[in-house]
Design a protein around this motif. Structure first.
Motif, PDB file in Angstrom:
ATOM      1  N   MET A 317      -7.887  65.575  45.655  1.00 13.21           N
ATOM      2  CA  MET A 317      -7.440  64.186  45.424  1.00 13.21           C
ATOM      3  C   MET A 317      -8.295  63.512  44.356  1.00 13.21           C
ATOM      4  N   GLN A 320      -7.603  64.864  40.803  1.00 17.29           N
ATOM      5  CA  GLN A 320      -6.370  64.350  40.200  1.00 17.29           C
ATOM      6  C   GLN A 320      -6.520  62.892  39.782  1.00 17.29           C
ATOM      7  N   ILE A 321      -7.152  62.087  40.603  1.00 12.92           N
ATOM      8  CA  ILE A 321      -7.321  60.670  40.279  1.00 12.92           C
ATOM      9  C   ILE A 321      -8.191  60.506  39.037  1.00 12.92           C
ATOM     10  N   THR A 467      -3.297  60.956  47.319  1.00 13.92           N
ATOM     11  CA  THR A 467      -3.399  60.506  45.931  1.00 13.92           C
ATOM     12  C   THR A 467      -2.504  59.295  45.680  1.00 13.92           C
ATOM     13  N   GLU A 471      -3.690  55.553  44.417  1.00 14.80           N
ATOM     14  CA  GLU A 471      -3.099  54.958  43.217  1.00 14.80           C
ATOM     15  C   GLU A 471      -2.490  53.598  43.519  1.00 14.80           C
TER      16      GLU A 471
END
Length: 617
Positions: A317, A320-321, A467, A471
């Motif tokens: 996570m 990706q962030i 994720t 976001e």
């Protein structure tokens, strides 16, 4: 003798002396100099060790053989004869022979002759009479003035000429070197201009692509809104325009962020290293720390993963962030530490090498155990630089968790933060007092825990859910992305929870699934003795939702199998009403956490029973 006679006598005598002298000079020159000889006169004046030299050359010409009288010399000698005129000695005249002629140079000197003293004579009368007697003749050519170098020997002059050539070549080499440097600088400037042009072109392409993407999104949103309006009109419902987020003032420009002894300028992304003071065998664990400092000033959000070394979903996570953030579009700063417990991660273990749980030693101290010292270093060097904290975990060994938030809802700052994650289940929990989340809240840093999935695995669907929640939280808090529309929907909040345990040993097989809503007395699964085949059912003691559960495995009596979130009747009615009114065509709204229970003051701390370690982060 009268005055006029005396003047004529004196003039005749002077004329005769001058003629004889010039005749001697001409005879000496014709006997020594060739017709093409050069006449040079050297005159050197010493002025305080400064030598003044002049050189001039005239076309060689043959000296006249006849004596001629220069009227200026006659006048000069006449003035010498007059008592009232001061007579100055005439300079010596040196004649140097050209170097091309063999033999030493011959120097001729003209001696000054004294004239007898006579009474005052009118010079004008003398000049007039001299002009009648002496016909004008061409004056002798002016001699050339030779420099000191012409009088030096041939070898000395050659050395001087070679030195002059060397002095001329030295500036030439410097000029060529300077020209080469300037040429290289021009090449470098040209390369820099080409590179800058390429960067600008690429930026323009990316900006154009972003504009087109934004236009496509707006167009799609407009189409969806129009479709929703048409559906509402067809169903006879009154149109309710979406409530837009009120525009806010643009935050100021970002500033540099100082962390781990390094400066991270605004609108940049970098990777730093955290090294705990605690060392094993002289080797320190170098833990990567990802930092993205936005273009605009704002809050600092920290994302931590793998505090337990075997929990992998949080690592993915955070990756990706962090790597999808654009610092130019970010407000504030995001600090990501994908793997906090690097020593446990390398060993595929939840714990540190000394079997201690790092998440039970925060904020730590410098004189305690190894785990306490590591916790203190991490907390003081990184966490205290944050304004918000999201600590990501999974279930413990052979257990899995529904993607959910753990938050202390008695803290209003934590409640405001939890509202921004969207419709994700929220479990009210203060957490273990020595956990990272609880220590950060006590330090004044609003913090939540995301529990998602099981350990030792990377589950793509679970990673996507976590994720997306992070976001949405960043977009709602105006840190990154488009702010979502407000909604009246609220997230399911569970103020209580309980673990359902096995009463016999055997093989556990679950009939219920994770996230399923259950009622009191409902059968959730079975435990079967593999030897006697005696089977017992596991019944739900509460009405609620399965937030966590054990995987199918061999269990012993007392083994915790199901973790059920319990809702109050009022909250349950709100959740059921939202599920009934859910519109599949509507965009997923943001988390509301509007009054969860009507008539209840949510600011009052809610007493939550302390469960065993399975309820902690």
């Amino acid at each position: 003798m009268n005055k006029k006679g005396f003047c004529f006598s004196w003039l005749f005598y002077s004329y005769l002396s001058a003629g004889l002298m010039l005749a001697n000079v001409a005879q000496a020159q014709e006997s020594v100099l060739p017709e093409a000889a050069t006449l040079s006169v050297s005159q050197t004046t010493d002025k305080s060790l400064d030598t003044a030299s002049t050189k001039a050359e005239v076309t060689p010409q043959k000296l006249p053989t006849a004596a001629h009288v220069d009227l200026k010399e006659v006048v000069t000698e006449a003035e010498e004869a007059v008592p009232s005129v001061t007579v100055l000695p005439a300079p010596s005249v040196s004649l140097a022979i050209d170097k091309s002629v063999d033999g030493p140079p011959i120097t001729l000197k003209r001696k000054k002759q004294k004239l007898p003293t006579a009474p005052n004579v009118d010079l004008k009368d003398v000049v007039d009479e001299s002009e009648e007697l002496v016909p004008p003749e061409n004056a002798l050519p002016k001699p050339t003035v030779a420099s000191e170098n012409d009088l030096l020997p041939v070898d000395s002059q050659s050395l001087i000429e070679e030195q002059a050539v060397t002095e001329e070549q030295a500036p030439q080499a410097l000029i060529e070197q300077q020209a080469a440097i300037e040429q290289q600088a021009a090449i470098d400037r040209q390369a820099a201009l080409v590179e800058q042009a390429a960067i600008a072109q690429q930026a323009a392409i990316e900006e154009q692509a972003a504009i087109e993407e934004q236009a496509a999104i707006e167009q799609q949103t407009s189409i969806e809104q129009q479709t929703s309006i048409e559906q509402q009109t067809a169903g006879g419902e009154e149109q309710k325009p979406d409530e837009q987020v009120e525009p806010k003032d643009k935050p100021p420009e970002g500033k540099s962020k100082f962390i781990l002894g390094m400066e991270v300028p605004a609108n940049t992304a970098t990777r730093l290293i955290w090294t705990p003071e605690n060392k094993a065998g002289g080797l320190a664990e170098r833990t990567p720390v990802l930092v993205v400092n936005g273009k605009l000033a704002g809050e600092t959000l920290c994302l931590t993963g793998a505090v337990h070394g075997d929990e992998l979903n949080g690592i993915e996570m955070i990756r990706q962030i962090m790597y999808q953030l654009d610092a130019d579009k970010l407000t504030g700063t995001v600090i990501g530490i994908p793997v906090v417990n690097l020593m446990g991660f390398r060993r595929n273990s939840r714990y540190l090498p000394d079997r201690r749980d790092l998440n039970r030693y925060f904020p730590g101290n410098t004189r305690g155990s190894s785990a306490s010292r590591i916790a203190h270093s991490f907390f003081t060097k990184i966490i205290l630089h944050c304004d918000l904290l999201i600590d990501i975990h999974t279930g413990s060994l052979n257990r899995t968790n529904l993607t959910q938030l753990r938050a202390d809802l008695s803290n209003q700052q934590v409640v405001s933060m939890a509202k921004s994650f969207g419709p994700i289940a929220v479990l009210n929990s203060r957490g273990n007092p020595r956990s990272l989340r609880a220590a950060a809240v006590r330090a004044g840093i609003p913090s939540v825990t995301i529990e998602a999935g099981e350990p030792m695995r990377i589950q793509r669907d679970v990673v996507a859910e976590g994720t997306k929640a992070i976001e949405k939280m960043m977009a709602t808090m105006d840190m990154y992305g488009r702010s979502p529309r407000k909604s009246s929907r609220t997230a399911p909040v569970y103020y209580k929870s309980a673990w359902v345990r096995a009463n016999q040993s055997g093989i556990f097989i679950s009939d219920a699934s994770l996230g399923e809503r259950v009622v009191e007395g409902e059968a959730l699964g079975t435990v079967t003795d593999p030897i006697t085949n005696r089977r017992s059912e596991i019944l739900s003691p509460h009405r609620g939702r399965i937030l966590g559960m054990a995987l199918d495995q061999v269990v012993l009596p007392g083994f915790a199998i199901y973790h059920i979130g319990i809702q109050t009747p009022e909250a349950l009615l709100i959740e059921e009403g939202q599920l009934t009114e859910e519109n599949p065509n509507e965009d997923e709204p943001a988390l509301g956490l509007e009054p969860i229970v009507e008539g209840v003051d949510n600011s009052v701390p809610v007493e939550v029973p302390m469960h065993d370690a399975l309820d902690d982060d």
